[in-house]
Design a protein around this motif. Sequence first.
Motif, PDB file in Angstrom:
ATOM      1  N   PRO A  25       2.884  18.487  12.600  1.00 56.65           N
ATOM      2  CA  PRO A  25       2.765  17.673  11.387  1.00 56.65           C
ATOM      3  C   PRO A  25       1.968  16.380  11.614  1.00 56.65           C
ATOM      4  N   ALA A  26       2.100  15.787  12.787  1.00 52.56           N
ATOM      5  CA  ALA A  26       1.323  14.585  13.086  1.00 52.56           C
ATOM      6  C   ALA A  26      -0.162  14.902  13.164  1.00 52.56           C
ATOM      7  N   LEU A  27      -0.506  16.036  13.754  1.00 51.51           N
ATOM      8  CA  LEU A  27      -1.905  16.444  13.840  1.00 51.51           C
ATOM      9  C   LEU A  27      -2.473  16.728  12.450  1.00 51.51           C
ATOM     10  N   PHE A  28      -1.673  17.330  11.581  1.00 54.05           N
ATOM     11  CA  PHE A  28      -2.090  17.574  10.204  1.00 54.05           C
ATOM     12  C   PHE A  28      -2.315  16.249   9.476  1.00 54.05           C
ATOM     13  N   ALA A  29      -1.428  15.285   9.690  1.00 52.07           N
ATOM     14  CA  ALA A  29      -1.580  13.968   9.062  1.00 52.07           C
ATOM     15  C   ALA A  29      -2.829  13.260   9.571  1.00 52.07           C
ATOM     16  N   ARG A  33      -5.958  11.988   7.334  1.00 51.65           N
ATOM     17  CA  ARG A  33      -6.420  10.602   7.422  1.00 51.65           C
ATOM     18  C   ARG A  33      -7.908  10.539   7.736  1.00 51.65           C
ATOM     19  N   LEU A  34      -8.404  11.499   8.514  1.00 48.66           N
ATOM     20  CA  LEU A  34      -9.831  11.527   8.817  1.00 48.66           C
ATOM     21  C   LEU A  34     -10.664  11.847   7.578  1.00 48.66           C
ATOM     22  N   LEU A  35     -10.076  12.526   6.602  1.00 46.87           N
ATOM     23  CA  LEU A  35     -10.799  12.860   5.380  1.00 46.87           C
ATOM     24  C   LEU A  35     -10.802  11.726   4.354  1.00 46.87           C
ATOM     25  N   THR A  36      -9.946  10.724   4.529  1.00 50.97           N
ATOM     26  CA  THR A  36      -9.876   9.600   3.594  1.00 50.97           C
ATOM     27  C   THR A  36      -9.959   8.293   4.370  1.00 50.97           C
ATOM     28  N   PRO A  37     -11.168   7.816   4.635  1.00 48.79           N
ATOM     29  CA  PRO A  37     -11.285   6.548   5.374  1.00 48.79           C
ATOM     30  C   PRO A  37     -10.760   5.392   4.532  1.00 48.79           C
ATOM     31  N   PRO A  38     -10.253   4.356   5.164  1.00 50.71           N
ATOM     32  CA  PRO A  38      -9.695   3.227   4.415  1.00 50.71           C
ATOM     33  C   PRO A  38     -10.786   2.443   3.686  1.00 50.71           C
ATOM     34  N   ALA A  39     -10.417   1.891   2.543  1.00 56.16           N
ATOM     35  CA  ALA A  39     -11.347   1.067   1.782  1.00 56.16           C
ATOM     36  C   ALA A  39     -11.445  -0.311   2.423  1.00 56.16           C
ATOM     37  N   PRO A  40     -12.618  -0.917   2.375  1.00 61.15           N
ATOM     38  CA  PRO A  40     -12.733  -2.261   2.941  1.00 61.15           C
ATOM     39  C   PRO A  40     -11.955  -3.257   2.093  1.00 61.15           C
ATOM     40  N   PRO A  41     -11.423  -4.290   2.704  1.00 61.67           N
ATOM     41  CA  PRO A  41     -10.674  -5.292   1.925  1.00 61.67           C
ATOM     42  C   PRO A  41     -11.606  -6.049   0.981  1.00 61.67           C
ATOM     43  N   THR A  42     -11.103  -6.369  -0.203  1.00 66.46           N
ATOM     44  CA  THR A  42     -11.900  -7.105  -1.176  1.00 66.46           C
ATOM     45  C   THR A  42     -11.285  -8.486  -1.367  1.00 66.46           C
ATOM     46  N   PRO A  43     -12.124  -9.484  -1.454  1.00 70.07           N
ATOM     47  CA  PRO A  43     -11.606 -10.846  -1.698  1.00 70.07           C
ATOM     48  C   PRO A  43     -10.980 -10.943  -3.090  1.00 70.07           C
ATOM     49  N   ALA A  44     -10.084 -11.886  -3.242  1.00 65.86           N
ATOM     50  CA  ALA A  44      -9.399 -12.065  -4.524  1.00 65.86           C
ATOM     51  C   ALA A  44     -10.407 -12.430  -5.603  1.00 65.86           C
ATOM     52  N   GLY A  45     -10.232 -11.856  -6.781  1.00 69.51           N
ATOM     53  CA  GLY A  45     -11.093 -12.149  -7.911  1.00 69.51           C
ATOM     54  C   GLY A  45     -12.336 -11.293  -8.004  1.00 69.51           C
ATOM     55  N   GLN A  46     -12.570 -10.442  -7.027  1.00 71.20           N
ATOM     56  CA  GLN A  46     -13.747  -9.572  -7.073  1.00 71.20           C
ATOM     57  C   GLN A  46     -13.319  -8.142  -7.369  1.00 71.20           C
ATOM     58  N   ALA A  47     -14.257  -7.383  -7.907  1.00 68.69           N
ATOM     59  CA  ALA A  47     -13.979  -5.978  -8.180  1.00 68.69           C
ATOM     60  C   ALA A  47     -13.894  -5.215  -6.861  1.00 68.69           C
ATOM     61  N   ALA A  48     -13.130  -4.148  -6.897  1.00 71.01           N
ATOM     62  CA  ALA A  48     -12.969  -3.336  -5.688  1.00 71.01           C
ATOM     63  C   ALA A  48     -14.295  -2.705  -5.297  1.00 71.01           C
ATOM     64  N   ALA A  49     -14.576  -2.722  -4.014  1.00 73.19           N
ATOM     65  CA  ALA A  49     -15.809  -2.119  -3.511  1.00 73.19           C
ATOM     66  C   ALA A  49     -15.683  -0.601  -3.543  1.00 73.19           C
ATOM     67  N   TYR A  59     -15.518  15.021   9.131  1.00 78.07           N
ATOM     68  CA  TYR A  59     -15.245  16.385   8.683  1.00 78.07           C
ATOM     69  C   TYR A  59     -15.011  17.330   9.859  1.00 78.07           C
ATOM     70  N   ALA A  60     -15.798  17.166  10.912  1.00 75.15           N
ATOM     71  CA  ALA A  60     -15.656  18.038  12.081  1.00 75.15           C
ATOM     72  C   ALA A  60     -14.315  17.812  12.778  1.00 75.15           C
ATOM     73  N   LEU A  61     -13.934  16.546  12.947  1.00 70.90           N
ATOM     74  CA  LEU A  61     -12.657  16.260  13.604  1.00 70.90           C
ATOM     75  C   LEU A  61     -11.476  16.707  12.746  1.00 70.90           C
ATOM     76  N   ALA A  62     -11.566  16.506  11.437  1.00 69.18           N
ATOM     77  CA  ALA A  62     -10.501  16.969  10.544  1.00 69.18           C
ATOM     78  C   ALA A  62     -10.405  18.489  10.582  1.00 69.18           C
ATOM     79  N   GLY A  63     -11.546  19.163  10.572  1.00 69.08           N
ATOM     80  CA  GLY A  63     -11.547  20.617  10.672  1.00 69.08           C
ATOM     81  C   GLY A  63     -10.940  21.107  11.976  1.00 69.08           C
TER      82      GLY A  63
END
Length: 84
Positions: A25-29, A33-49, A59-63
Amino acid sequence: MNSWINLNALWKIVVVGLLTGAGLPALFAIGLRLLTPPAPPTPAGQAAAQRPTVGPIGYALAGLCFAVVLAAIGWGISVIVSHS
């Protein structure tokens, strides 16, 4: 030590149980996680990047993670079927 406890078999059962019970299950997780990289942090008051995209290495590592999990499932099914 008691002669009715086979410690050699006991540690093998514990190791395999940990690998299949927590490792797969950890390997599946990790693959998810490799298929959904984290979004960069956005400063307050700005639109999400815009979210970053997954590259070919992700994709290769997730596969690879998913292939290992599927291979373990197939091996487990084949062990069960062959011992019936």
